[in-house]
Design a protein around this motif. Structure first.
Motif, mmCIF file in Angstrom:
data_model
loop_
_atom_site.group_PDB
_atom_site.id
_atom_site.type_symbol
_atom_site.label_atom_id
_atom_site.label_comp_id
_atom_site.label_asym_id
_atom_site.label_seq_id
_atom_site.Cartn_x
_atom_site.Cartn_y
_atom_site.Cartn_z
ATOM 1 N N LEU A 158 0.835 -1.205 0.000
ATOM 2 C CA LEU A 158 0.000 0.000 0.000
ATOM 3 C C LEU A 158 0.869 1.254 0.000
ATOM 4 N N ALA A 159 1.925 1.219 0.794
ATOM 5 C CA ALA A 159 2.831 2.365 0.853
ATOM 6 C C ALA A 159 3.601 2.538 -0.449
ATOM 7 N N ARG A 160 3.993 1.439 -1.060
ATOM 8 C CA ARG A 160 4.788 1.495 -2.292
ATOM 9 C C ARG A 160 4.054 2.209 -3.422
ATOM 10 N N VAL A 161 2.765 1.936 -3.582
ATOM 11 C CA VAL A 161 2.027 2.526 -4.713
ATOM 12 C C VAL A 161 1.498 3.923 -4.400
ATOM 13 N N LEU A 162 1.712 4.380 -3.176
ATOM 14 C CA LEU A 162 1.262 5.715 -2.764
ATOM 15 C C LEU A 162 2.251 6.769 -3.263
ATOM 16 N N ALA A 163 1.740 7.847 -3.833
ATOM 17 C CA ALA A 163 2.596 8.924 -4.333
ATOM 18 C C ALA A 163 3.187 9.722 -3.175
ATOM 19 N N PRO A 164 4.333 10.364 -3.366
ATOM 20 C CA PRO A 164 4.913 11.204 -2.321
ATOM 21 C C PRO A 164 3.938 12.293 -1.866
ATOM 22 N N GLY A 204 8.921 4.270 3.726
ATOM 23 C CA GLY A 204 8.943 5.664 3.317
ATOM 24 C C GLY A 204 7.737 6.471 3.732
ATOM 25 N N VAL A 205 7.044 6.017 4.782
ATOM 26 C CA VAL A 205 5.873 6.732 5.294
ATOM 27 C C VAL A 205 6.172 7.126 6.745
ATOM 28 N N PRO A 206 6.750 8.311 6.961
ATOM 29 C CA PRO A 206 7.186 8.688 8.303
ATOM 30 C C PRO A 206 6.060 9.137 9.232
ATOM 31 N N THR A 207 4.968 9.633 8.658
ATOM 32 C CA THR A 207 3.869 10.144 9.474
ATOM 33 C C THR A 207 2.777 9.095 9.571
ATOM 34 N N VAL A 208 2.622 8.498 10.748
ATOM 35 C CA VAL A 208 1.642 7.434 10.959
ATOM 36 C C VAL A 208 0.871 7.717 12.242
ATOM 37 N N HIS A 209 -0.440 7.838 12.125
ATOM 38 C CA HIS A 209 -1.311 8.022 13.290
ATOM 39 C C HIS A 209 -2.270 6.843 13.374
ATOM 40 N N THR A 210 -2.481 6.347 14.587
ATOM 41 C CA THR A 210 -3.438 5.254 14.783
ATOM 42 C C THR A 210 -4.460 5.667 15.838
ATOM 43 N N HIS A 211 -5.688 5.194 15.632
ATOM 44 C CA HIS A 211 -6.771 5.489 16.573
ATOM 45 C C HIS A 211 -7.620 4.251 16.730
ATOM 46 N N ARG A 212 -7.729 3.778 17.961
ATOM 47 C CA ARG A 212 -8.496 2.558 18.209
ATOM 48 C C ARG A 212 -9.952 2.896 18.484
ATOM 49 N N THR A 213 -10.846 2.158 17.802
ATOM 50 C CA THR A 213 -12.284 2.271 18.008
ATOM 51 C C THR A 213 -12.811 0.876 18.322
ATOM 52 N N GLY A 214 -12.955 0.573 19.598
ATOM 53 C CA GLY A 214 -13.378 -0.763 19.996
ATOM 54 C C GLY A 214 -12.337 -1.790 19.583
ATOM 55 N N SER A 215 -12.742 -2.739 18.758
ATOM 56 C CA SER A 215 -11.835 -3.802 18.308
ATOM 57 C C SER A 215 -11.159 -3.473 16.988
ATOM 58 N N LEU A 216 -11.361 -2.258 16.488
ATOM 59 C CA LEU A 216 -10.799 -1.866 15.203
ATOM 60 C C LEU A 216 -9.764 -0.770 15.379
ATOM 61 N N LEU A 217 -8.845 -0.721 14.437
ATOM 62 C CA LEU A 217 -7.754 0.248 14.500
ATOM 63 C C LEU A 217 -7.698 1.034 13.195
ATOM 64 N N TRP A 218 -7.916 2.342 13.300
ATOM 65 C CA TRP A 218 -7.797 3.222 12.137
ATOM 66 C C TRP A 218 -6.345 3.662 12.004
ATOM 67 N N VAL A 219 -5.845 3.656 10.800
ATOM 68 C CA VAL A 219 -4.487 4.107 10.495
ATOM 69 C C VAL A 219 -4.575 5.225 9.469
ATOM 70 N N ALA A 250 -1.961 7.832 7.477
ATOM 71 C CA ALA A 250 -0.518 8.043 7.270
ATOM 72 C C ALA A 250 -0.285 8.906 6.030
ATOM 73 N N ILE A 251 0.893 9.533 5.997
ATOM 74 C CA ILE A 251 1.275 10.381 4.868
ATOM 75 C C ILE A 251 2.676 9.972 4.417
ATOM 76 N N LYS A 252 2.830 9.734 3.113
ATOM 77 C CA LYS A 252 4.131 9.358 2.571
ATOM 78 C C LYS A 252 5.032 10.577 2.459
ATOM 79 N N GLU A 253 6.314 10.375 2.649
ATOM 80 C CA GLU A 253 7.252 11.493 2.593
ATOM 81 C C GLU A 253 7.297 12.093 1.187
ATOM 82 N N GLN A 254 7.571 13.395 1.152
ATOM 83 C CA GLN A 254 7.615 14.097 -0.133
ATOM 84 C C GLN A 254 8.866 13.692 -0.911
#
Length: 245
Positions: free
Chosen positions: A170-176, A224-239, A241-245
């Motif tokens: 997923l990170a590989r195909v993401l544009a900067p 190559g994705v330095p900015t990663v935020h996670t937020h847990r909602t019950g049993s699920l985890l939202w991620v 993230a932003i790929k580096e420029q």
């Protein structure tokens, strides 16, 4: 669905592929990059998800996920007109279609799944000139590096045989500078334990691989994705993230 002309969205998808097939198979309305390949753990799980009962439950889960998506930060859901977006594990395509409405007719949204049955439903329900679908393996995405302005994967990564490999893809195909939004099963939650017990008792499916935030961050940072935020909602985890420029 049968057609002698390739849908417009799939025409636009071809230049993004790492390897363009000599004779693209789009007879069912989606681009099939797997053909008759079957027997892998991913394909076995896809057969289960294709059953009527389970696919109904899947639809409910996808509908719920779409509602949850409206609570995410604007940067994760408000995409610019003309953006190229990939939805990995698109299932019946409801989230793919929603993203298509966000980016508008000048954009391109591609939904990818391994289940032929799900993709047939997605084509019927959500296909549009700028919304197309592909059958491929999330563990080895068929696209070139840096192809998409946003990548979304809702409740899919943990159902694959190699979830950490999928995150890297997923990170590989993401544009900067582009955004990645993922919903996964959180390790140690009630749903994690419940699905494990159900799988053991029934023997119908493999237990999903629930993930820890630290695992996710480690893989994405290495990709190559330095900015990663996670937020847990019950049993699920939202991620988010932003790929580096």
């Amino acid at each position: 669905m049968s057609s002698t002309s390739m849908p417009n969205a799939l025409h636009e998808a071809l230049p993004l592929l790492a390897e363009v097939p000599d004779s693209p198979d789009f007879r069912n309305g989606y681009l099939d990059l797997l053909g008759e390949n079957a027997g892998s753990p991913a394909e076995t799980n896809a057969a289960l998800w294709s059953s009527q009962t389970v696919s109904t439950l899947y639809d409910y889960g996808q509908s719920l996920a779409r509602k949850i998506m409206t609570t995410l930060p604007a940067s994760a859901t408000r995409l610019p007109d003309g953006a190229r977006v990939l939805d990995v594990g698109c299932g019946p395509g409801n989230i793919t279609g929603m993203l298509g409405r966000v980016v508008g007719p000048e954009g391109l949204v591609l939904g990818l799944d391994i289940s032929a049955v799900m993709l047939e439903r997605a084509v019927r329900a959500e296909g549009a000139p700028h919304v197309g679908f592909l059958r491929a393996d999330a563990c080895q995405l068929p696209f070139q590096d840096n192809s998409f302005d946003a990548v979304v994967s809702i409740a899919t990564v943990h159902n694959t045989p190699e979830p950490l490999t999928v995150l890297g893809e997923l990170a590989r195909v993401l544009a900067p500078g582009a955004h990645l939004t993922v919903l996964v099963l959180a390790a140690g939650g009630l749903l994690d334990h419940g699905l494990g017990l159900a799988g053991d008792l029934t023997g119908l499916f493999s237990k999903p691989t629930a993930l820890h935030p630290e695992q996710i961050a480690q893989v994405l940072h290495a990709s190559g994705v330095p900015t990663v935020h996670t937020h847990r909602t019950g049993s699920l985890l939202w991620v988010s993230a932003i790929k580096e420029q």
